[in-house]
Design a protein around this motif. Structure first.
Motif, PDB file in Angstrom:
ATOM      1  N   ASP A  81      56.419  84.951-159.052  1.00 43.87           N
ATOM      2  CA  ASP A  81      56.136  86.131-158.237  1.00 43.87           C
ATOM      3  C   ASP A  81      57.412  86.864-157.837  1.00 43.87           C
ATOM      4  OD1 ASP A  81      53.545  85.315-158.441  1.00 43.87           O
ATOM      5  OD2 ASP A  81      53.267  84.818-156.320  1.00 43.87           O
ATOM      6  N   ASN A 108      53.745  90.416-150.574  1.00 45.90           N
ATOM      7  CA  ASN A 108      53.148  89.377-151.419  1.00 45.90           C
ATOM      8  C   ASN A 108      52.679  89.984-152.729  1.00 45.90           C
ATOM      9  OD1 ASN A 108      50.247  90.181-151.267  1.00 45.90           O
ATOM     10  ND2 ASN A 108      50.480  89.648-149.103  1.00 45.90           N
ATOM     11  N   VAL A 109      52.472  89.097-153.703  1.00 45.89           N
ATOM     12  CA  VAL A 109      51.995  89.482-155.025  1.00 45.89           C
ATOM     13  C   VAL A 109      50.781  88.636-155.354  1.00 45.89           C
ATOM     14  CG1 VAL A 109      52.525  89.539-157.496  1.00 45.89           C
ATOM     15  CG2 VAL A 109      54.280  90.180-155.823  1.00 45.89           C
ATOM     16  N   TRP A 111      47.745  87.821-158.399  1.00 46.60           N
ATOM     17  CA  TRP A 111      47.358  87.965-159.795  1.00 46.60           C
ATOM     18  C   TRP A 111      45.831  87.942-159.864  1.00 46.60           C
ATOM     19  CZ3 TRP A 111      51.260  88.264-163.594  1.00 46.60           C
ATOM     20  CH2 TRP A 111      52.548  88.010-163.140  1.00 46.60           C
TER      21      TRP A 111
END
Length: 382
Positions: A81, A108-109, A111
């Protein structure tokens, strides 16, 4: 003459094969800026920050990133990330009116791999330099569009947690900056961008175009003894074009409306498979009459399916109230405008094809290529 027809057919098949990679237009990115009406800010960040939710289609992001991001079909993420966060931070640049850069922090990331198409979503905070206004800045973004020429980024603004979002602009290849000027209460702001988005959805949506054009391929022809025969004249063609295009418009407009307001939600994969199957049905009809004089009913039925894809594109923009109504109207008008332009160009070509001595051969070659492309798309989407 036969050799010319075969050469034309081979060229058409090659063009269709090259276009197979993008059945739909390149999925667009979305940036939602959130804040309060008194000055852009939002819950979850301080009043001196702007919160941005950025959604990027995974396949296009991988092209821009320059390497695979996820291993298929296991959905195993190949990079950390922190690399995605660093990449986004380098490609998102808010700038104050005096030219000073804002601070960008990736919170934040996520998926989103169990949906189709898969996305990467990031929450980002944007902080202006000391003394710079919070509600006036230039947003510079080139995470994907600098590399993928067909890509579009839609930017929306929500001034309060309970307020509807509005489109403030779009960015395409060669356009990397957008002026953000705080809240604008006018409900029609952003409608022009949605009109352009609707036009792009048809212009770049090769599968939508291929269905309609393949269904219209024999529109100028008469039917006799279960076979396509000679040219039926301009009135015959005009009536068929009007019936098919109107029926397709009514069908997809209905499900676009229902999908955009969230009344109908269908998983994307079966919709895409059904769209590809609709091309196969129209190709079979172009080869030999399968439902003569009932093309309008077929266009309306499959229009309902195509409209589900249109509605999903609009629903993701998170509009509501009068802005949603204006957005649906503008988006649909964009679709109809581009559709009308394409049919206007196709009509004289259909006349030339119908009156050609090699009409039957050219029509069958085109139908065969369209059917082959449909089979490829069905396989890919399944």
């Amino acid at each position: 003459m036969m050799s010319r027809v075969l050469q034309l057919g081979a060229a058409l098949c090659l063009a269709l094969a090259m276009a197979a990679a993008w059945g739909h237009p390149s999925p667009h990115s979305e940036i939602l800026l959130e804040g309060r009406a008194g000055g852009i800010g939002s819950s979850g960040v301080t009043s001196a920050d702007v919160r941005a939710e950025i959604t990027l289609p995974l396949d296009e992001l991988a092209l821009a990133f320059g390497e695979p991001l996820v291993e298929t079909p296991s959905n195993h993420v190949l990079i950390g990330d922190e690399r995605i966060a660093a990449y986004l931070a380098a490609h998102i640049r808010p700038v104050a009116p005096d030219g000073r850069a804002w601070t960008v922090r990736i919170v934040n990331v996520r998926w989103l791999l169990h949906q189709r198409p898969a996305d990467v979503r990031a929450i980002v905070t944007l902080r202006p330099p000391a003394g710079a206004p919070l509600d006036r800045f230039t947003l510079q973004v080139d995470a994907i569009a600098h590399h993928v020429q067909s890509h579009m980024t839609v930017v929306a603004l929500r001034t309060d947690e309970d307020a509807p979002a509005r489109i403030i602009g779009t960015l395409r290849f060669g356009q990397r900056s957008l002026a953000v000027r705080g809240a604008d209460p006018r409900w029609w702001i952003g409608s022009l961008d949605l009109f352009k988005l609707g036009m792009a959805h048809i212009a770049e949506g090769f599968d939508h175009l291929l269905f309609l054009l393949t269904l219209l391929l024999p529109a100028a022809l008469l039917v006799k003894d279960g076979r396509w025969q000679g040219y039926g004249g301009p009135r015959h063609l005009a009536i068929n074009l009007l019936k098919v295009v109107t029926a397709f418009t009514v069908g997809h407009s209905l499900t676009l409306l229902l999908g955009a307001i969230g009344a109908v939600r269908v998983p994307e994969q079966p919709v895409e498979v059904a769209i590809a199957a609709s091309i196969l049905v129209s190709a079979a009809h172009a080869w030999r009459p399968a439902f003569p004089r009932r093309e309008a009913w077929v266009a309306a039925g499959f229009g309902l399916v195509h409209g589900l894809a249109f509605g999903a594109s609009l629903r993701d923009l998170d509009l509501s109230g009068v802005r949603l109504a204006a957005g649906i109207l503008a988006f649909n008008l964009g679709i109809e405008t581009m559709q009308a332009l394409i049919v206007a160009v196709a009509a004289p070509l259909l006349v030339l094809l119908a009156r050609s001595p090699s009409s039957a051969h050219a029509r069958r070659v085109a139908a065969l290529c369209a059917g082959a492309m449909a089979v490829v798309w069905v396989a890919q989407r399944v």
